[in-house]
Write a protein that holds these residues in place. Sequence first.
Motif, PDB file in Angstrom:
ATOM      1  N   ASN A  14       5.295   1.932   2.041  1.00 45.07           N
ATOM      2  CA  ASN A  14       3.839   2.101   2.144  1.00 45.07           C
ATOM      3  C   ASN A  14       3.239   1.469   3.393  1.00 45.07           C
ATOM      4  O   ASN A  14       2.084   1.695   3.704  1.00 45.07           O
ATOM      5  CB  ASN A  14       3.147   1.512   0.910  1.00 45.07           C
ATOM      6  CG  ASN A  14       3.405   2.349  -0.317  1.00 45.07           C
ATOM      7  OD1 ASN A  14       3.403   3.574  -0.257  1.00 45.07           O
ATOM      8  ND2 ASN A  14       3.650   1.699  -1.438  1.00 45.07           N
ATOM      9  N   LYS A  46      -8.232  -5.360  -4.390  1.00 43.55           N
ATOM     10  CA  LYS A  46      -8.055  -3.946  -4.042  1.00 43.55           C
ATOM     11  C   LYS A  46      -7.140  -3.808  -2.809  1.00 43.55           C
ATOM     12  O   LYS A  46      -6.229  -2.979  -2.784  1.00 43.55           O
ATOM     13  CB  LYS A  46      -9.439  -3.331  -3.763  1.00 43.55           C
ATOM     14  CG  LYS A  46      -9.481  -1.831  -3.930  1.00 43.55           C
ATOM     15  CD  LYS A  46     -10.924  -1.318  -3.830  1.00 43.55           C
ATOM     16  CE  LYS A  46     -10.942   0.165  -3.474  1.00 43.55           C
ATOM     17  NZ  LYS A  46     -12.307   0.647  -3.183  1.00 43.55           N
ATOM     18  N   SER A  47      -7.393  -4.646  -1.816  1.00 50.33           N
ATOM     19  CA  SER A  47      -6.582  -4.585  -0.589  1.00 50.33           C
ATOM     20  C   SER A  47      -5.135  -4.989  -0.848  1.00 50.33           C
ATOM     21  O   SER A  47      -4.208  -4.364  -0.339  1.00 50.33           O
ATOM     22  CB  SER A  47      -7.164  -5.506   0.485  1.00 50.33           C
ATOM     23  OG  SER A  47      -8.482  -5.147   0.775  1.00 50.33           O
ATOM     24  N   ASN A  53      -3.532  -4.816  -3.677  1.00 52.17           N
ATOM     25  CA  ASN A  53      -2.925  -3.718  -4.432  1.00 52.17           C
ATOM     26  C   ASN A  53      -2.501  -2.586  -3.513  1.00 52.17           C
ATOM     27  O   ASN A  53      -1.443  -1.988  -3.674  1.00 52.17           O
ATOM     28  CB  ASN A  53      -3.904  -3.175  -5.481  1.00 52.17           C
ATOM     29  CG  ASN A  53      -3.997  -4.088  -6.687  1.00 52.17           C
ATOM     30  OD1 ASN A  53      -3.112  -4.903  -6.920  1.00 52.17           O
ATOM     31  ND2 ASN A  53      -5.069  -3.953  -7.451  1.00 52.17           N
ATOM     32  N   TYR A  54      -3.344  -2.314  -2.523  1.00 48.24           N
ATOM     33  CA  TYR A  54      -3.021  -1.248  -1.584  1.00 48.24           C
ATOM     34  C   TYR A  54      -1.764  -1.610  -0.778  1.00 48.24           C
ATOM     35  O   TYR A  54      -0.827  -0.806  -0.664  1.00 48.24           O
ATOM     36  CB  TYR A  54      -4.204  -0.969  -0.656  1.00 48.24           C
ATOM     37  CG  TYR A  54      -3.914   0.146   0.311  1.00 48.24           C
ATOM     38  CD1 TYR A  54      -3.997   1.478  -0.100  1.00 48.24           C
ATOM     39  CD2 TYR A  54      -3.507  -0.134   1.614  1.00 48.24           C
ATOM     40  CE1 TYR A  54      -3.693   2.506   0.776  1.00 48.24           C
ATOM     41  CE2 TYR A  54      -3.204   0.889   2.495  1.00 48.24           C
ATOM     42  CZ  TYR A  54      -3.304   2.208   2.078  1.00 48.24           C
ATOM     43  OH  TYR A  54      -2.993   3.217   2.936  1.00 48.24           O
ATOM     44  N   ASN A  73      -1.523   0.708  -6.166  1.00 48.02           N
ATOM     45  CA  ASN A  73      -2.550   1.696  -6.479  1.00 48.02           C
ATOM     46  C   ASN A  73      -1.945   3.057  -6.827  1.00 48.02           C
ATOM     47  O   ASN A  73      -2.655   3.966  -7.203  1.00 48.02           O
ATOM     48  CB  ASN A  73      -3.537   1.822  -5.311  1.00 48.02           C
ATOM     49  CG  ASN A  73      -2.817   2.073  -3.993  1.00 48.02           C
ATOM     50  OD1 ASN A  73      -1.680   1.641  -3.807  1.00 48.02           O
ATOM     51  ND2 ASN A  73      -3.461   2.779  -3.092  1.00 48.02           N
TER      52      ASN A  73
END
Lengths: 208, 208
Positions: free
Chosen positions: A201, B68-69, B71-72, B77
Amino acid sequence: MEAKAIVKRLTKYRASLVNFKELGFKTIYSTNLGESVGESPEQVRKDFSRFSLKGNKKAGYEIDPLLKSINYVLGKNIIQKIIVVGMGNIGKAFIQYKWFSSQNVSIIAAFDIDPSKHNKKMGLHVHPLSQLKDIIHGHNIQIAVIATPDSAAQEICDRLVAYGVRAILNFAPVVLKVPDEIIVHNLDLVNEINSMIYYVNNHKLYSL
Amino acid sequence: MEAKAIVKRLTKYRASLVNFKELGFKTIYSTNLGESVGESPEQVRKDFSRFSLKGNKKAGYEIDPLLKSINYVLGKNIIQKIIVVGMGNIGKAFIQYKWFSSQNVSIIAAFDIDPSKHNKKMGLHVHPLSQLKDIIHGHNIQIAVIATPDSAAQEICDRLVAYGVRAILNFAPVVLKVPDEIIVHNLDLVNEINSMIYYVNNHKLYSL
């Protein structure tokens, strides 16, 4: 870990020396040995001098004493007895891993908290944890594998260390607390997979 | 490997941030986060700035965008689909490893050359190797696990790479040859055990 790299090289030298010996060689130069295993002659000489393996530039190394010394350093001159705690899928796979039968490693006992697993035949006796101390002491076990659930790993580790185990291969995804003189190698499948996900990723970031 | 250490820290930050959030926190300072996971505040800030995660010394980091970051970056995600080739003891243990069900990792298929293993129920369909290409393409698989015998590992690896796999977790005790852009993590039980034997037999040398 540096030790893993050294052991990997010594294992390669050993395999190559056995080949050379079978071909009738009595001595070998660091250049030829290095070439055969993909290491530089400097690396070969450095590794050998670290363990006081003697040779000289003109005559090279005598293969027989060299093999004997490498076997000693790698512990190949003795049968290494190990135990495995935790007979879940990972523990079972470990004791059935076919490689061990071809080496001088002997898994002499397995342990599990679950009575339904005791004495089951898997080519190995599965013992209750109450026998951990006696078996470690009786066989002078120095190497153990932890393949228990996470929640049990630290307690098992403490007991292993208290009974005299000095090296632990840990499959549980927890960081074990041990005294300085004890070595723990972690095979954390969670972290392995997560770091591969991270790679696919974040390809460009990976090299940072 | 550096990536493994980064992923391990990010995973720890993530777990701690979820805890702080559950306690009602909206923002967090690098000092507190670092303390909770055993890292220095400098390390926390360095890791976050590497991924352009923003915060400031006075107000700290906002937890929600930070999670959130992370997880990205960790790929949390999305569901990460992986496949496993080789249904011997190690392959079977891997697909049954309970941790994966609690993560967003999905082992979508297993493969084996042995027809007697095909379609057997292990919570997963075991396919013949002839279906490798179609399944990798159909599911856009980027991560694969090799748990075959040594002798088959390189050939399987070549096929995986040709079909688009970019990251390989390799249990076979061989060094796989891959193009530069492909990552291989080796879980070599042979080398792990040998390096522990080396440690217990050469304690003083180990730290050299």
